[in-house]
Design a protein around this motif. Structure first.
Motif, PDB file in Angstrom:
ATOM      1  N   SER A   1     -43.989  -4.530  -1.442  1.00 36.77           N
ATOM      2  CA  SER A   1     -43.355  -3.280  -1.861  1.00 36.77           C
ATOM      3  C   SER A   1     -43.761  -2.090  -1.001  1.00 36.77           C
ATOM      4  N   ASP A   2     -44.750  -2.281  -0.119  1.00 35.04           N
ATOM      5  CA  ASP A   2     -45.189  -1.185   0.745  1.00 35.04           C
ATOM      6  C   ASP A   2     -44.168  -0.871   1.838  1.00 35.04           C
ATOM      7  N   HIS A   3     -43.197  -1.760   2.049  1.00 36.29           N
ATOM      8  CA  HIS A   3     -42.160  -1.507   3.060  1.00 36.29           C
ATOM      9  C   HIS A   3     -40.841  -2.065   2.539  1.00 36.29           C
ATOM     10  N   PRO A   4     -39.785  -1.259   2.487  1.00 32.80           N
ATOM     11  CA  PRO A   4     -38.513  -1.722   1.897  1.00 32.80           C
ATOM     12  C   PRO A   4     -37.898  -2.918   2.594  1.00 32.80           C
ATOM     13  N   LEU A   5     -38.028  -3.002   3.916  1.00 36.28           N
ATOM     14  CA  LEU A   5     -37.469  -4.147   4.637  1.00 36.28           C
ATOM     15  C   LEU A   5     -38.171  -5.427   4.222  1.00 36.28           C
ATOM     16  N   VAL A   6     -39.493  -5.392   4.200  1.00 39.52           N
ATOM     17  CA  VAL A   6     -40.265  -6.574   3.816  1.00 39.52           C
ATOM     18  C   VAL A   6     -40.021  -6.904   2.349  1.00 39.52           C
ATOM     19  N   ALA A   7     -39.915  -5.882   1.521  1.00 42.74           N
ATOM     20  CA  ALA A   7     -39.651  -6.108   0.098  1.00 42.74           C
ATOM     21  C   ALA A   7     -38.338  -6.851  -0.096  1.00 42.74           C
ATOM     22  N   ASP A   8     -37.305  -6.449   0.625  1.00 41.88           N
ATOM     23  CA  ASP A   8     -36.003  -7.116   0.523  1.00 41.88           C
ATOM     24  C   ASP A   8     -36.083  -8.565   0.988  1.00 41.88           C
ATOM     25  N   LEU A   9     -36.770  -8.784   2.120  1.00 42.43           N
ATOM     26  CA  LEU A   9     -36.874 -10.133   2.669  1.00 42.43           C
ATOM     27  C   LEU A   9     -37.645 -11.043   1.725  1.00 42.43           C
ATOM     28  N   VAL A  10     -38.774 -10.572   1.249  1.00 42.00           N
ATOM     29  CA  VAL A  10     -39.597 -11.379   0.347  1.00 42.00           C
ATOM     30  C   VAL A  10     -38.839 -11.675  -0.945  1.00 42.00           C
ATOM     31  N   GLU A  11     -38.133 -10.675  -1.479  1.00 43.00           N
ATOM     32  CA  GLU A  11     -37.363 -10.881  -2.700  1.00 43.00           C
ATOM     33  C   GLU A  11     -36.273 -11.928  -2.481  1.00 43.00           C
ATOM     34  N   THR A  12     -35.622 -11.871  -1.313  1.00 44.00           N
ATOM     35  CA  THR A  12     -34.576 -12.854  -0.997  1.00 44.00           C
ATOM     36  C   THR A  12     -35.141 -14.271  -1.002  1.00 44.00           C
ATOM     37  N   LEU A  13     -36.282 -14.453  -0.348  1.00 44.26           N
ATOM     38  CA  LEU A  13     -36.887 -15.782  -0.283  1.00 44.26           C
ATOM     39  C   LEU A  13     -37.443 -16.209  -1.638  1.00 44.26           C
TER      40      LEU A  13
ATOM     41  N   SER B   1     -34.251 -21.338  -4.189  1.00 48.20           N
ATOM     42  CA  SER B   1     -34.949 -22.543  -4.626  1.00 48.20           C
ATOM     43  C   SER B   1     -35.887 -22.988  -3.515  1.00 48.20           C
ATOM     44  N   GLU B   2     -36.831 -23.855  -3.855  1.00 49.31           N
ATOM     45  CA  GLU B   2     -37.781 -24.331  -2.842  1.00 49.31           C
ATOM     46  C   GLU B   2     -37.048 -25.035  -1.703  1.00 49.31           C
ATOM     47  N   GLU B   3     -36.006 -25.774  -2.048  1.00 44.31           N
ATOM     48  CA  GLU B   3     -35.228 -26.484  -1.028  1.00 44.31           C
ATOM     49  C   GLU B   3     -34.497 -25.507  -0.112  1.00 44.31           C
ATOM     50  N   ASP B   4     -33.879 -24.489  -0.708  1.00 41.69           N
ATOM     51  CA  ASP B   4     -33.109 -23.527   0.089  1.00 41.69           C
ATOM     52  C   ASP B   4     -34.016 -22.648   0.943  1.00 41.69           C
ATOM     53  N   SER B   5     -35.149 -22.237   0.407  1.00 43.50           N
ATOM     54  CA  SER B   5     -36.068 -21.412   1.201  1.00 43.50           C
ATOM     55  C   SER B   5     -36.637 -22.221   2.362  1.00 43.50           C
ATOM     56  N   ALA B   6     -36.909 -23.509   2.136  1.00 42.39           N
ATOM     57  CA  ALA B   6     -37.402 -24.369   3.211  1.00 42.39           C
ATOM     58  C   ALA B   6     -36.352 -24.508   4.305  1.00 42.39           C
ATOM     59  N   ALA B   7     -35.085 -24.662   3.908  1.00 44.76           N
ATOM     60  CA  ALA B   7     -34.001 -24.796   4.888  1.00 44.76           C
ATOM     61  C   ALA B   7     -33.866 -23.531   5.723  1.00 44.76           C
ATOM     62  N   LEU B   8     -34.031 -22.376   5.085  1.00 44.64           N
ATOM     63  CA  LEU B   8     -33.928 -21.118   5.813  1.00 44.64           C
ATOM     64  C   LEU B   8     -35.092 -20.948   6.778  1.00 44.64           C
TER      65      LEU B   8
ATOM     66  N   SER C   1     -44.661 -24.696   1.639  1.00 45.38           N
ATOM     67  CA  SER C   1     -43.484 -24.048   1.085  1.00 45.38           C
ATOM     68  C   SER C   1     -43.570 -22.545   1.283  1.00 45.38           C
ATOM     69  N   TRP C   2     -42.462 -21.853   0.960  1.00 43.44           N
ATOM     70  CA  TRP C   2     -42.462 -20.391   1.045  1.00 43.44           C
ATOM     71  C   TRP C   2     -43.532 -19.793   0.129  1.00 43.44           C
ATOM     72  N   THR C   3     -43.727 -20.396  -1.044  1.00 38.27           N
ATOM     73  CA  THR C   3     -44.740 -19.893  -1.971  1.00 38.27           C
ATOM     74  C   THR C   3     -46.114 -19.881  -1.313  1.00 38.27           C
ATOM     75  N   GLU C   4     -46.410 -20.938  -0.551  1.00 36.36           N
ATOM     76  CA  GLU C   4     -47.698 -21.016   0.144  1.00 36.36           C
ATOM     77  C   GLU C   4     -47.756 -20.084   1.346  1.00 36.36           C
ATOM     78  N   LEU C   5     -46.621 -19.869   1.990  1.00 38.45           N
ATOM     79  CA  LEU C   5     -46.590 -19.070   3.213  1.00 38.45           C
ATOM     80  C   LEU C   5     -46.387 -17.581   2.945  1.00 38.45           C
ATOM     81  N   ARG C   6     -46.082 -17.221   1.743  1.00 36.78           N
ATOM     82  CA  ARG C   6     -45.781 -15.826   1.413  1.00 36.78           C
ATOM     83  C   ARG C   6     -46.935 -14.899   1.785  1.00 36.78           C
ATOM     84  N   GLY C   7     -48.143 -15.245   1.335  1.00 39.96           N
ATOM     85  CA  GLY C   7     -49.307 -14.427   1.637  1.00 39.96           C
ATOM     86  C   GLY C   7     -49.606 -14.385   3.125  1.00 39.96           C
ATOM     87  N   TYR C   8     -49.395 -15.524   3.801  1.00 42.58           N
ATOM     88  CA  TYR C   8     -49.619 -15.590   5.251  1.00 42.58           C
ATOM     89  C   TYR C   8     -48.704 -14.611   5.973  1.00 42.58           C
TER      90      TYR C   8
END
Length: 225
Positions: free
Chosen positions: A47-59, A63-70, A29-36
């Motif tokens: 938070s060290d980069h605004p682009l990455v911060a926005d992307l991570v916050e979006t994911l 929901s787990e289903e929606d993040s997996a679909a994306l 899942s995204w939760t498992e892949l976040r650190g990767y």
């Protein structure tokens, strides 16, 4: 900060590694892949980069289903991240207004129809033969006709990105947008006599043709293929 293209060039490799990691194991899942993903960006924290911060916050907010679909839809994910790159890029310097200017100039990048752009891309993208030697000529042709069709803005953005890739990576990227580039080693379509018989039987135009003539047509079509 940086331009949109510079941000995109930086974020694209870790993004593709994220999509590939998900494709290798759909149970992750995204939760498992976040650190990767963060590790691939080289950042200690999102938070060290605004682009990455926005992307991570979006994911994170999906929901787990929606993040997996994306994550499973590489083209949609890339489009969303590119929009974030544009949003976080340095603004383009404003051009000086020419002396004596009267009416306001028309926008350089007018709004375009997303569906029309997708149709244009799918219809005309396969006109490139997949060879690096012909890319420049195809790129000019594609850009010209895209402007004529009113989708010059997305075409210019896509071509600018594809210019930075190898021919093989261009083919892979275009495939994510539904564009299949025919290559020299592609397997030819093989139609059997049974295939053609079925096709002729389904078409009402052949319903009244005699059996002998139908078999002549079948043999001719099979021979052509």
């Amino acid at each position: 900060m940086a331009t949109a293209d510079e941000l995109w060039t930086w974020i694209y490799p870790p993004l593709t590694e994220l999509v590939a990691a998900r494709a290798d194991d759909r149970t992750r899942s995204w939760t498992e892949l976040r650190g990767y993903f963060l590790e691939r960006t080289g950042l200690a924290d999102a938070s060290d980069h605004p682009l990455v911060a926005d992307l991570v916050e979006t994911l994170d907010q999906l929901s787990e289903e929606d993040s997996a679909a994306l994550l499973d839809d590489g083209a949609r994910l890339e489009a969303q991240v590119y929009e974030l790159a544009v949003a976080h890029a340095d603004p383009e310097p404003e051009a000086a207004e020419p002396a004596g200017a009267g009416e306001p100039a028309a926008a350089d990048d007018p709004a375009y129809d997303e569906a029309e752009w997708q149709r244009f891309l799918v219809d005309n993208g396969p006109r490139w033969n997949g060879e690096d030697a012909t890319w420049g000529q195809f790129s000019e042709w594609f850009g010209y006709h895209a402007r004529e069709a009113g989708v010059g803005q997305p075409a210019t953005d896509l071509l600018a990105y594809l210019d930075t890739l190898s021919a093989a990576d261009r083919i892979t990227t275009l495939a994510q947008y539904g564009v299949v580039i025919p290559t020299a080693d592609a397997e030819p379509v093989r139609l059997t006599e049974e295939d053609i018989e079925g096709l002729l039987a389904e078409d009402s135009e052949f319903a009244d043709i005699s059996e002998d003539r139908r078999r002549e047509l079948i043999q001719q079509v099979v021979g052509d293929h």
